[in-house]
Design an enzyme around this catalytic site. Sequence first.
Site, PDB file in Angstrom:
ATOM      1  N   CYS A 130      -8.091  23.750   5.586  1.00 37.53           N
ATOM      2  CA  CYS A 130      -7.141  22.644   5.386  1.00 37.53           C
ATOM      3  C   CYS A 130      -6.200  22.925   4.224  1.00 37.53           C
ATOM      4  O   CYS A 130      -6.604  22.837   3.058  1.00 37.53           O
ATOM      5  CB  CYS A 130      -7.928  21.352   5.132  1.00 37.53           C
ATOM      6  SG  CYS A 130      -6.884  19.951   4.743  1.00 37.53           S
ATOM      7  N   CYS A 133      -5.485  19.911   1.892  1.00 39.79           N
ATOM      8  CA  CYS A 133      -6.557  19.607   0.937  1.00 39.79           C
ATOM      9  C   CYS A 133      -6.620  20.650  -0.179  1.00 39.79           C
ATOM     10  O   CYS A 133      -6.747  20.309  -1.350  1.00 39.79           O
ATOM     11  CB  CYS A 133      -7.917  19.586   1.625  1.00 39.79           C
ATOM     12  SG  CYS A 133      -7.928  18.911   3.273  1.00 39.79           S
ATOM     13  N   ASP A 134      -6.559  21.926   0.177  1.00 40.51           N
ATOM     14  CA  ASP A 134      -6.883  22.987  -0.789  1.00 40.51           C
ATOM     15  C   ASP A 134      -5.693  23.830  -1.240  1.00 40.51           C
ATOM     16  O   ASP A 134      -5.820  24.613  -2.185  1.00 40.51           O
ATOM     17  CB  ASP A 134      -7.951  23.921  -0.178  1.00 40.51           C
ATOM     18  CG  ASP A 134      -9.220  23.155   0.149  1.00 40.51           C
ATOM     19  OD1 ASP A 134      -9.538  22.216  -0.599  1.00 40.51           O
ATOM     20  OD2 ASP A 134      -9.878  23.477   1.147  1.00 40.51           O
TER      21      ASP A 134
END
Length: 306
Positions: A130, A133-134
């Site tokens: 993701c 997200c990261d």
Amino acid sequence: MYDLVIVGGGPAGLTAGIYGVRFGLETLVLERSEISGQIALTDVVENYPGFPSITGFELMEKYKEHALAVGVETKITDVLTVRSEGEKKLVSTDSGDLEAKAVIIATGANPKHLGVPGEEELIAKGVSYCATCDGPFFRNKTVVVVGGGDSALTDALILSKLVEKVYVVHRRDELKAVKVLRDRAFAAANIEFIWDSLVQEIVGTGTEIRKVEKVILENVKTGETRELLTNGVFIYIGIHPNTEIVDVEKDPKGFIKTGRWMESSEKGIYAIGDCRDTPIWQLVTAVSDGAVAATAANEYIQGLEK
Ligand code: NAP
């Protein structure tokens, strides 16, 4: 006993919930977290009519607000199994059992793993599924994106705005992703494609905290292997449906087989969105599935009552 229990509170599940309530059904949506659904992890959505550009999280918040406003009841719990007992449906959860006249499975799908050495050990230490997200952890660094579909290119483009260099490693010399994404990725100055290649291994370094250092790539045409230094590996090689909770007919990959009314092989159990054998895995089709299944479930419940 509820009329309708919907397992999964993503776009498909909440749409089914909204329709269920409008049919006058006692409707409960079971979800794992306040804001569910893969779409909530999507940076920007640009193919949902009426919203030329909106973040996935914002859109998901709007679905939730809408569902609560019309009276959909929601509960955070983990569903363990769904099964029929005569005409009754039993939904077993980690916080007790529930009964319903009909159940809609809207459990979605999760990213598939490569299954190569190093992958599992290095998750959250450089291996991710993701970019939204990261991605921020890799500012000004080098990352490898694996895959050639819409997800790989969408997230390669997100990463290209954060990191110094993105390598997209694809097993063929042609992309599966749609043209608009291909064009954008080819135009990005810091995205480089590595064609006909598979990741054989993800290698970590460091003694106390191991982190991704490089990947070993194999050229599928020449058989040659090479090392590519990278700080992160983002994997997008398709999705795996979350359908283990229910024993109905599925395709070989585990997606639930449905008819045109989203009905599964078990009477009174329906499947919608990314967990079913849909022709395309899109937000618009997921919400459409929700409307169709709730309509079918309502007809089914009315039939039971007669
Ligand atoms: P996908 O369309 O199935 O693409 C998976 C990609 O990974 C393909 O390029 C495939 O290669 C490659 N691949 C599969 N197994 C592999 C392996 N073991 N090793 C290396 N590469 C492998 O999956 P997705 O991109 O996650 O998309 C899933 C669904 O969500 C699709 O229907 C997609 O359209 C949708 N989606 C839509 C959007 C959007 O509309 N903006 C964004 C994201 C996702 P081949 O090409 O050789 O098969």
